[in-house]
Scaffold this active site. Structure first.
Site, PDB file in Angstrom:
ATOM      1  N   SER A   6       0.744  -1.099  -0.131  1.00 20.93           N
ATOM      2  CA  SER A   6       0.121  -0.100   0.124  1.00 20.93           C
ATOM      3  C   SER A   6       0.931   1.274   0.014  1.00 20.93           C
ATOM      4  O   SER A   6       1.787   1.477   0.959  1.00 20.93           O
ATOM      5  CB  SER A   6      -0.874  -0.055   1.258  1.00 20.93           C
ATOM      6  OG  SER A   6      -1.641   1.334   1.323  1.00 20.93           O
ATOM      7  N   HIS A  31      -1.365  -1.156  -4.058  1.00 23.99           N
ATOM      8  CA  HIS A  31      -2.607  -0.773  -3.479  1.00 23.99           C
ATOM      9  C   HIS A  31      -2.652   0.642  -3.323  1.00 23.99           C
ATOM     10  O   HIS A  31      -1.590   1.212  -2.641  1.00 23.99           O
ATOM     11  CB  HIS A  31      -2.734  -1.558  -2.138  1.00 23.99           C
ATOM     12  CG  HIS A  31      -4.166  -1.498  -1.354  1.00 23.99           C
ATOM     13  ND1 HIS A  31      -5.274  -2.363  -1.789  1.00 23.99           N
ATOM     14  CD2 HIS A  31      -4.389  -0.655  -0.519  1.00 23.99           C
ATOM     15  CE1 HIS A  31      -6.082  -1.927  -0.988  1.00 23.99           C
ATOM     16  NE2 HIS A  31      -5.668  -1.090  -0.021  1.00 23.99           N
ATOM     17  N   ASP A  33      -4.849   3.700  -1.738  1.00 24.45           N
ATOM     18  CA  ASP A  33      -5.996   3.945  -0.687  1.00 24.45           C
ATOM     19  C   ASP A  33      -6.580   5.336  -0.898  1.00 24.45           C
ATOM     20  O   ASP A  33      -5.690   6.288  -0.616  1.00 24.45           O
ATOM     21  CB  ASP A  33      -5.367   3.691   0.626  1.00 24.45           C
ATOM     22  CG  ASP A  33      -5.260   2.365   0.980  1.00 24.45           C
ATOM     23  OD1 ASP A  33      -6.290   1.742   0.981  1.00 24.45           O
ATOM     24  OD2 ASP A  33      -4.132   2.126   1.696  1.00 24.45           O
ATOM     25  N   MET A  35      -9.183   8.238   0.148  1.00 22.20           N
ATOM     26  CA  MET A  35      -9.821   8.683   1.488  1.00 22.20           C
ATOM     27  C   MET A  35     -10.325  10.103   1.296  1.00 22.20           C
ATOM     28  O   MET A  35      -9.510  10.803   0.704  1.00 22.20           O
ATOM     29  CB  MET A  35      -8.809   8.546   2.652  1.00 22.20           C
ATOM     30  CG  MET A  35      -8.193   7.294   2.800  1.00 22.20           C
ATOM     31  SD  MET A  35      -7.334   7.417   4.528  1.00 22.20           S
ATOM     32  CE  MET A  35      -6.473   5.619   4.475  1.00 22.20           C
ATOM     33  N   HIS A  64      -8.352   1.253  -3.859  1.00 23.01           N
ATOM     34  CA  HIS A  64      -9.527   1.073  -2.719  1.00 23.01           C
ATOM     35  C   HIS A  64     -10.021   2.379  -2.284  1.00 23.01           C
ATOM     36  O   HIS A  64      -9.432   3.235  -1.980  1.00 23.01           O
ATOM     37  CB  HIS A  64      -8.566   0.585  -1.633  1.00 23.01           C
ATOM     38  CG  HIS A  64      -9.515   0.349  -0.315  1.00 23.01           C
ATOM     39  ND1 HIS A  64      -8.901  -0.114   1.021  1.00 23.01           N
ATOM     40  CD2 HIS A  64     -10.736   0.205   0.017  1.00 23.01           C
ATOM     41  CE1 HIS A  64      -9.649  -0.240   1.844  1.00 23.01           C
ATOM     42  NE2 HIS A  64     -10.832  -0.067   1.143  1.00 23.01           N
ATOM     43  N   MET A  66     -12.097   4.503  -0.232  1.00 23.82           N
ATOM     44  CA  MET A  66     -12.752   4.549   0.990  1.00 23.82           C
ATOM     45  C   MET A  66     -13.448   5.859   0.953  1.00 23.82           C
ATOM     46  O   MET A  66     -13.208   7.011   1.491  1.00 23.82           O
ATOM     47  CB  MET A  66     -11.703   4.401   2.132  1.00 23.82           C
ATOM     48  CG  MET A  66     -11.123   3.343   2.365  1.00 23.82           C
ATOM     49  SD  MET A  66      -9.787   2.995   3.217  1.00 23.82           S
ATOM     50  CE  MET A  66      -8.515   3.405   2.020  1.00 23.82           C
ATOM     51  N   MET A 137     -11.707  -6.060   5.516  1.00 21.33           N
ATOM     52  CA  MET A 137     -11.032  -5.017   6.285  1.00 21.33           C
ATOM     53  C   MET A 137     -10.666  -5.466   7.504  1.00 21.33           C
ATOM     54  O   MET A 137     -11.531  -6.078   8.197  1.00 21.33           O
ATOM     55  CB  MET A 137     -11.600  -3.647   6.381  1.00 21.33           C
ATOM     56  CG  MET A 137     -11.750  -2.704   5.165  1.00 21.33           C
ATOM     57  SD  MET A 137     -10.195  -2.295   4.417  1.00 21.33           S
ATOM     58  CE  MET A 137      -9.257  -1.689   5.602  1.00 21.33           C
ATOM     59  N   GLY A 142      -9.185   3.780   7.243  1.00 22.61           N
ATOM     60  CA  GLY A 142      -8.523   5.441   7.326  1.00 22.61           C
ATOM     61  C   GLY A 142      -7.042   5.685   7.849  1.00 22.61           C
ATOM     62  O   GLY A 142      -6.514   6.561   7.377  1.00 22.61           O
ATOM     63  N   PHE A 143      -6.443   4.396   8.522  1.00 20.40           N
ATOM     64  CA  PHE A 143      -5.084   4.659   8.717  1.00 20.40           C
ATOM     65  C   PHE A 143      -4.098   3.472   8.462  1.00 20.40           C
ATOM     66  O   PHE A 143      -4.831   2.364   8.983  1.00 20.40           O
ATOM     67  CB  PHE A 143      -4.953   5.165  10.238  1.00 20.40           C
ATOM     68  CG  PHE A 143      -5.721   6.493  10.489  1.00 20.40           C
ATOM     69  CD1 PHE A 143      -5.352   7.836  10.154  1.00 20.40           C
ATOM     70  CD2 PHE A 143      -6.974   6.514  10.767  1.00 20.40           C
ATOM     71  CE1 PHE A 143      -5.933   8.904  10.393  1.00 20.40           C
ATOM     72  CE2 PHE A 143      -7.743   7.557  11.178  1.00 20.40           C
ATOM     73  CZ  PHE A 143      -7.183   9.006  10.745  1.00 20.40           C
ATOM     74  N   GLY A 144      -2.995   3.730   8.281  1.00 18.11           N
ATOM     75  CA  GLY A 144      -2.229   2.293   8.220  1.00 18.11           C
ATOM     76  C   GLY A 144      -1.615   2.335   9.710  1.00 18.11           C
ATOM     77  O   GLY A 144      -1.710   2.996  10.635  1.00 18.11           O
ATOM     78  N   ASP A 175      -6.863  -6.754   4.185  1.00 22.85           N
ATOM     79  CA  ASP A 175      -6.429  -5.167   4.340  1.00 22.85           C
ATOM     80  C   ASP A 175      -6.051  -4.701   5.682  1.00 22.85           C
ATOM     81  O   ASP A 175      -7.183  -4.400   6.383  1.00 22.85           O
ATOM     82  CB  ASP A 175      -6.994  -4.399   3.398  1.00 22.85           C
ATOM     83  CG  ASP A 175      -6.430  -3.032   3.207  1.00 22.85           C
ATOM     84  OD1 ASP A 175      -5.336  -2.712   3.703  1.00 22.85           O
ATOM     85  OD2 ASP A 175      -7.058  -2.144   2.735  1.00 22.85           O
ATOM     86  N   GLY A 176      -4.933  -4.377   6.225  1.00 19.46           N
ATOM     87  CA  GLY A 176      -4.771  -3.892   7.452  1.00 19.46           C
ATOM     88  C   GLY A 176      -4.178  -4.927   8.558  1.00 19.46           C
ATOM     89  O   GLY A 176      -4.477  -5.943   8.874  1.00 19.46           O
TER      90      GLY A 176
HETATM   91  C1  DX5 Z   1      -6.165   1.421   5.998  1.00 18.43           C
HETATM   92  C2  DX5 Z   1      -6.040   1.338   4.385  1.00 18.43           C
HETATM   93  C3  DX5 Z   1      -4.733   0.124   4.195  1.00 18.43           C
HETATM   94  C4  DX5 Z   1      -3.373   0.561   4.808  1.00 18.43           C
HETATM   95  C5  DX5 Z   1      -2.776  -0.691   5.465  1.00 18.43           C
HETATM   96  O1  DX5 Z   1      -7.474   2.246   5.675  1.00 18.43           O
HETATM   97  O2  DX5 Z   1      -7.054   0.698   3.643  1.00 18.43           O
HETATM   98  O3  DX5 Z   1      -4.513   0.040   2.774  1.00 18.43           O
HETATM   99  O4  DX5 Z   1      -2.597   0.937   3.955  1.00 18.43           O
HETATM  100  O5  DX5 Z   1      -1.819  -0.215   6.183  1.00 18.43           O
HETATM  101  P1  DX5 Z   1      -1.040  -1.310   7.135  1.00 18.43           P
HETATM  102  O6  DX5 Z   1      -0.649  -2.638   6.096  1.00 18.43           O
HETATM  103  O7  DX5 Z   1       0.061  -0.379   7.732  1.00 18.43           O
HETATM  104  O8  DX5 Z   1      -2.075  -1.748   8.175  1.00 18.43           O
HETATM  105 ZN    ZN Z   2      -6.566  -0.479   1.467  1.00 19.75          ZN
END
Ligand code: DX5
Ligand code: ZN
Length: 214
Positions: A6, A31, A33, A35, A64, A66, A137, A142-144, A175-176
């Protein structure tokens, strides 16, 4: 197993080199993301950066969304070069899902539907014939960098069972919170595609990080 690093966890100042570093691994997908600060409490990037990535790489672009009202922006992401567009079940009306899949397929691209951790997996089952992928998910979107939620494993298992039972051509993506440990659990539960942001991009050796997920 398909690995989809990602770009949310990449160094944005050096996006081109970051993408090249992923090409040097065994990852086949990238990937992306999106948002909107509304569907999720964070903002990321839109279609223009995707367009630039498209020019820089032949990796499969796994987008993706969101965002609320994905129908408003679907065309723009398809035009920008997405290979797969995944939108959220929670962001659309039930009667929109098949239509959005049709638009994506008319462009010769793949269609995905995603569910948040609190959404039961049963809601996607009526659409498996239309879908190329379901994204489960394993963190709140929302956050990595969040911790993997083990409750997603049961969802992956029942989804995989339904896909096999119906002989559908639909991949299961997770994912996540994916790392070398949670990847094993996700894989054993039936995942086909693993998204990994921080685990891959923050690794000192990205090739080894990707290899450890396979
Ligand atoms: C979160 C994203 C993910 C994110 C995953 O909302 O959809 O794709 O980048 O990050 P990691 O692998 O660090 O959990
Ligand atoms: Zn994602």
């Amino acid at each position: 197993m398909i690995i989809s690093p990602s770009v949310l966890s990449a160094d944005f100042l050096h996006l081109h080199q970051e993408v090249k570093s992923i090409e040097a691994t065994q990852a086949q997908w990238l990937h992306y993301d999106v948002m909107d600060g509304h569907f999720v409490p964070n903002l990321s990037f839109g279609m223009d950066i995707l367009k630039s990535l498209r020019q820089a790489t032949s990796l499969f672009l796994d987008v993706h969304l969101m965002i609320s009202e994905p129908a408003r922006y679907l065309q723009a992401f398809l035009d920008a070069g997405a290979d797969l567009v995944t939108f959220h079940y929670e962001a659309v009306a039930e009667d929109e899902i098949a239509h959005l899949c049709d638009i994506i397929h008319q462009h010769g691209k793949k269609a995905g539907l995603s569910i948040k951790p609190a959404t039961p997996v049963e809601v996607v089952l009526p659409y498996l014939e239309k879908l190329d992928l379901v994204l489960v998910m394993s963190v709140e979107p929302g956050f990595g960098g969040q911790r993997f939620m083990p409750l997603s494993l049961d969802k992956i298992r029942s989804l995989k069972a339904a896909i096999q039972q119906g002989a559908y051509h639909c991949l299961v993506e997770v994912d996540g919170g994916i790392n070398d440990q949670t990847a094993i659990e996700a894989k054993e539960s039936g995942a086909d595609v693993l998204v990994a942001g921080s685990y891959v991009f923050h690794a000192s050796d990205r090739q080894a990080a990707v290899a450890s997920l396979l």
